[in-house]
Enzyme design. Structure first.
Site, PDB file in Angstrom:
ATOM      1  N   GLY A  68     -33.373 -10.227   2.521  1.00 32.97           N
ATOM      2  CA  GLY A  68     -32.614  -9.433   3.475  1.00 32.97           C
ATOM      3  C   GLY A  68     -33.349  -8.215   3.996  1.00 32.97           C
ATOM      4  N   ASN A 148     -21.414  -4.313   1.575  1.00 32.26           N
ATOM      5  CA  ASN A 148     -21.806  -4.711   0.231  1.00 32.26           C
ATOM      6  C   ASN A 148     -21.105  -3.934  -0.865  1.00 32.26           C
ATOM      7  OD1 ASN A 148     -23.650  -2.734   1.552  1.00 32.26           O
ATOM      8  ND2 ASN A 148     -24.457  -2.512  -0.516  1.00 32.26           N
ATOM      9  N   GLN A 182     -24.070 -10.324   2.764  1.00 27.67           N
ATOM     10  CA  GLN A 182     -22.885 -10.467   1.922  1.00 27.67           C
ATOM     11  C   GLN A 182     -21.874 -11.466   2.482  1.00 27.67           C
ATOM     12  OE1 GLN A 182     -22.459  -9.292  -1.075  1.00 27.67           O
ATOM     13  NE2 GLN A 182     -24.279  -7.984  -1.128  1.00 27.67           N
ATOM     14  N   SER A 200     -29.968 -13.578   2.700  1.00 26.97           N
ATOM     15  CA  SER A 200     -30.811 -13.491   1.510  1.00 26.97           C
ATOM     16  C   SER A 200     -30.337 -14.479   0.449  1.00 26.97           C
ATOM     17  CB  SER A 200     -30.770 -12.064   0.947  1.00 26.97           C
ATOM     18  OG  SER A 200     -31.623 -11.928  -0.176  1.00 26.97           O
ATOM     19  N   HIS A 202     -30.651 -14.835  -2.918  1.00 24.96           N
ATOM     20  CA  HIS A 202     -30.116 -14.542  -4.250  1.00 24.96           C
ATOM     21  C   HIS A 202     -28.690 -14.007  -4.233  1.00 24.96           C
ATOM     22  CE1 HIS A 202     -30.579 -10.013  -4.583  1.00 24.96           C
ATOM     23  NE2 HIS A 202     -31.242 -10.263  -3.471  1.00 24.96           N
ATOM     24  N   THR A 238     -48.405 -17.761   3.388  1.00 26.63           N
ATOM     25  CA  THR A 238     -48.098 -19.090   2.860  1.00 26.63           C
ATOM     26  C   THR A 238     -46.642 -19.161   2.410  1.00 26.63           C
ATOM     27  OG1 THR A 238     -50.378 -19.363   2.120  1.00 26.63           O
ATOM     28  CG2 THR A 238     -48.722 -20.815   1.136  1.00 26.63           C
ATOM     29  N   CYS A 335     -29.316  -1.600  -4.645  1.00 26.68           N
ATOM     30  CA  CYS A 335     -30.524  -1.048  -4.025  1.00 26.68           C
ATOM     31  C   CYS A 335     -30.535   0.472  -4.015  1.00 26.68           C
ATOM     32  CB  CYS A 335     -30.668  -1.573  -2.604  1.00 26.68           C
ATOM     33  SG  CYS A 335     -30.973  -3.357  -2.552  1.00 26.68           S
TER      34      CYS A 335
END
Length: 394
Positions: A68, A148, A182, A200, A202, A238, A335
């Site tokens: 994210g 969030n 979220q 995102s 996870h 990559t 975060c």
């Protein structure tokens, strides 16, 4: 263990873990290589892109990235680079994720004008202030879909309509970005009309370190990370083949029977809230009690989140008390949890220091149960009562 910190990160689906492990042994080729191993990795990425695209609007491109934060930075910096000759104003809100706020702070240091929209006492963005802030200098509007910390669904669909109507009337080409980290996996985004959407892995039972950015066809942003030209030139480096494959599978699993999962989350959320209210006085649900299930249900709360202020207590102390019982919760955004300051989201809603200090975020997943909600409510209530008793002797 009772895990109620799913807005911070989630446990991977078992099927995803098994796939990532299998591919780590069998599909380690570089997707850019022309031999069989490379072609196999490239095919896995194509399959994952197809799976993710089914959960996002048609007529757009899916660019895989690291998550994210990178997606938000790309949306902001690359749009600014593309349109800086036309204007230097960006509109966002006071309740955005730190990834957006810090990116906007950097843009302000580079001479851009940043307009921060207010929210009402429920934590919902004010659309009238958006209309007032729009002018010919605005090149980007970036607003999150679901907050969030509180779970409040934001009026991004209506905001998009306002921005596009302004574009049509004034001949501007303001880009609309939404941070849907979220929201993705918890509500249907297939019909979301936005120019850029960031997600995102996870946050919805996919691996960490992998995310995606949706760009509406024709937008053509310059790359944030140039180099070897991977991801159609939009994101060099990559590709994380195994993580991307897991991301694709998790998307498919998350959206399988989504309506039933939403109903389950709402039942669990209500059970926890009612359990806390029945045991404790002086608590505040931050946001609205009414829950919503669609991106258009703004002013309602996504059923995956319940944020409660326990007056006369300290959220951090309650968190560590619960941790001893193997119950895991949060005091806000993961975060920004190491910063010694009040939640910027709750402060924007008008809460005072004591109300913010006593706030706990419970974030629920499809793997939680009613029994866990009952046990969590009982343990939280006991911890709060104990803290309040001790506090009275100070």
């Amino acid at each position: 263990m009772i895990y109620l910190d799913n807005s911070a990160t989630t446990h991977q689906y078992d099927e995803v873990t098994e796939l990532v492990y299998k591919l780590s042994k069998e599909a380690f080729g570089n997707p850019s290589s022309l031999h069989t191993l490379g072609l196999r990795s490239a095919e896995l990425i194509r399959e994952a892109r197809g799976r993710v695209s089914k959960a996002l609007p048609a007529m757009g491109e899916i660019v895989f990235n690291s998550g994210g934060t990178e997606g938000d930075y790309t949306a902001i910096f690359s749009t600014a680079r593309k349109l800086r000759r036309r204007g230097n104003k960006i509109i966002t809100s006071k309740i955005e994720h730190p990834a957006v706020l810090e990116a906007c702070k950097r843009m302000a240091e580079d001479g851009f004008e940043i307009c921060y929209l207010d929210v009402d006492k429920t934590g919902t963005i004010n659309l009238e202030s958006l209309q007032e802030a729009l002018d010919d200098k605005v090149i980007l509007v970036t607003l999150m879909a679901v907050n969030n910390e509180t779970g409040m669904i934001q009026p991004v669909a209506s905001a998009y309509d306002i921005v596009k109507a302004y574009n049509k009337e004034h001949g501007t080409n303001t880009v609309f970005h939404t941070d849907a980290v979220q929201a993705f996996g918890k509500m249907n985004l297939r019909s979301a009309p936005f120019d850029i959407i960031t997600i995102s892995g996870h946050k919805f039972h996919a691996p960490k370190g992998v995310g995606a950015m949706y760009m509406k066809s024709g937008l053509k942003l310059p790359a944030l990370i140039p180099g070897g030209g991977q991801e159609s030139g939009y994101r060099s480096g990559t590709e994380n083949t195994q993580g991307i494959a897991g991301f694709g599978l998790a998307t498919e699993l998350a959206y399988d029977n989504l309506t039933e999962k939403q109903k389950l989350l709402a039942i669990l959320n209500n059970r926890l809230r009612e359990g806390l209210i029945s045991e404790l006085d002086d608590i505040i649900v931050n946001g609205t009690i009414e829950m919503g299930f669609e991106i258009s249900d703004y002013g309602k709360r996504c059923p995956s989140v319940l944020n409660v202020s326990f007056l006369g207590s300290r959220g951090e102390v309650i968190l560590h008390t619960l941790e001893q019982e193997e119950i895991y919760v949060s005091t806000g955004s993961a975060c920004s949890s190491h910063k010694n300051s009040d939640s910027h989201v709750l402060a924007a809603m008008g809460l005072g220091h004591k109300e913010i200090e006593g706030a706990i975020r419970f974030s629920i997943s499809e793997f939680n149960t009613l029994e866990e909600m009952d046990e969590a409510a009982a343990k939280v209530s006991a911890a709060v009562k104990r803290f309040r008793r001790l506090g009275s002797f100070r």
